[in-house]
Design an enzyme around this catalytic site. Structure first.
Site, PDB file in Angstrom:
ATOM      1  N   ASP A  65     -38.944  15.714  10.646  1.00  0.00           N
ATOM      2  CA  ASP A  65     -38.675  14.919   9.442  1.00  0.00           C
ATOM      3  C   ASP A  65     -38.575  13.428   9.739  1.00  0.00           C
ATOM      4  OD1 ASP A  65     -38.449  14.958   6.646  1.00  0.00           O
ATOM      5  OD2 ASP A  65     -36.279  14.831   6.720  1.00  0.00           O
ATOM      6  N   ASP A  92     -31.919  19.162  -0.846  1.00  0.00           N
ATOM      7  CA  ASP A  92     -32.952  18.421  -0.121  1.00  0.00           C
ATOM      8  C   ASP A  92     -32.359  17.352   0.792  1.00  0.00           C
ATOM      9  OD1 ASP A  92     -35.119  19.762  -1.333  1.00  0.00           O
ATOM     10  OD2 ASP A  92     -34.987  18.474  -3.093  1.00  0.00           O
ATOM     11  N   ASP A  97     -44.330  19.652   6.256  1.00  0.00           N
ATOM     12  CA  ASP A  97     -44.338  18.172   6.253  1.00  0.00           C
ATOM     13  C   ASP A  97     -44.787  17.559   7.570  1.00  0.00           C
ATOM     14  OD1 ASP A  97     -43.315  18.449   3.719  1.00  0.00           O
ATOM     15  OD2 ASP A  97     -41.322  17.699   4.182  1.00  0.00           O
TER      16      ASP A  97
END
Length: 318
Positions: A113, A292, A153
């Site tokens: 991330d 999130d 991601d």
């Protein structure tokens, strides 16, 4: 000659049936599809919340969500290197007993991330060892259909993080060890409101493993199924017909363009209820009710958020 071969095959089949061996087990495993039986995680945060929450609305929402098959996220925080093989084997055992496919998300990439809300991950050496341990667990249970979403991601964020080459190398290494019998592997495909399909396809194509089934879209996002189906078709056309799975866990109200705890969203289409020539099926990948990140009033990423669970299920839970 073909008549003789056909007669031999028929004789073999008759012999196997006579021995009690299922002919169905001799066929190639089928990819995920609508109607697929999927594992329900009895140890999910939703299940725990359904037993611990005191507010009736929060209990009802958590109970509803706990009963929907949702992907189980393998992270080094919850599935550490020293025990990830054993813990993954336990999950696969549960799937076998339930006669269901296991949906697993592997989420432990170095610089995960890019230091944002879900920051973490392993160093490159440990990541290679970690994925090898998961692969060993998969190899121990080849009879269990396993759907793997690899590192959501990871590719879509890579241009922003400035580590495209490193990500491709790490993901290539992971796919090489994870591919196996009855394992259906989908790499990160971003989503319809992120990178252009041409840019995503260029990165995915560099992973280059023949055993990768395709890509996953909309993971942890909110885009509608229709938008993702169109995007998946565009991306597939650039990838020689690669297949896709779409996360519809929170797609019910579409996207506002915000990705971090946007308000007034809804759960989407139930898992394994859609499929076409490109999209093998839809899944619930991001568990609804898990935050999130610390935005819009939410707790830390991945923590259970009762208010979000209630809001997401407001149209289906009285």
């Amino acid at each position: 000659m073909s008549i003789i071969i056909g007669a031999v095959i028929a004789a073999v089949l008759v012999m196997l049936i006579g021995l009690g061996i299922s002919v169905a087990n001799l066929t190639e495993p089928a990819p995920p599809s609508p109607g697929e039986a999927l594992l329900v995680d009895e140890d999910s945060k939703a299940r725990t919340a359904s037993m611990l929450e005191s507010d009736p609305d929060a209990v009802a929402a958590a109970t509803y969500l706990a009963d929907v098959p949702t992907a189980i996220w393998l992270t080094p925080e919850s599935y550490p290197l020293e025990s990830v093989r054993e813990l993954t084997s336990e999950l696969l055992g549960e799937a076998k007993r339930a006669d269901a496919a296991a949906t697993l998300v592997i989420y432990g990439l170095p610089e995960r991330d890019c230091g944002q809300y879900s920051a973490g991950g392993l160093d490159p050496e440990d990541y290679a060892l970690w994925t090898e341990q998961i692969a060993l667990a998969l190899a121990d249970s080849p009879e269990v259909k396993t759907i793997i979403v690899l590192e959501p991601d990871s590719l879509a964020l890579a241009p922003e993080c400035g580590n495209v080459a490193e990500r491709i190398e790490q993901l290539s290494g992971a796919t090489d060890v994870l591919i196996g019998e009855n394992v259906w592997l989908y790499v990160d495909g971003g989503h319809s409101n992120w990178l252009p399909a041409s840019e995503m396809a260029a990165m995915i194509s560099q992973i280059g493993s023949d055993g990768v089934r395709g890509f996953a879209t909309n993971v942890s996002n909110y885009n509608s199924l229709d938008d993702e189906v169109r995007y998946a078709a565009e991306l597939s056309a650039l990838l020689d017909g690669a297949h896709a799975v779409v996360d519809t866990s929170r797609s019910g109200a579409g996207s506002t363009g915000a990705w971090c705890n946007p308000p007034r969203r809804l759960i989407g289409e139930a898992p394994a209820t859609y499929g076409d020539d490109v999209v093998d099926t839809n899944l619930w990948v991001k568990p609804p009710g898990e935050s999130d990140g610390t935005c819009n009033g939410g707790p830390a990423a991945g923590d259970w958020w009762p208010a979000a669970a209630v809001e997401l299920t407001r149209q289906v839970v009285p």
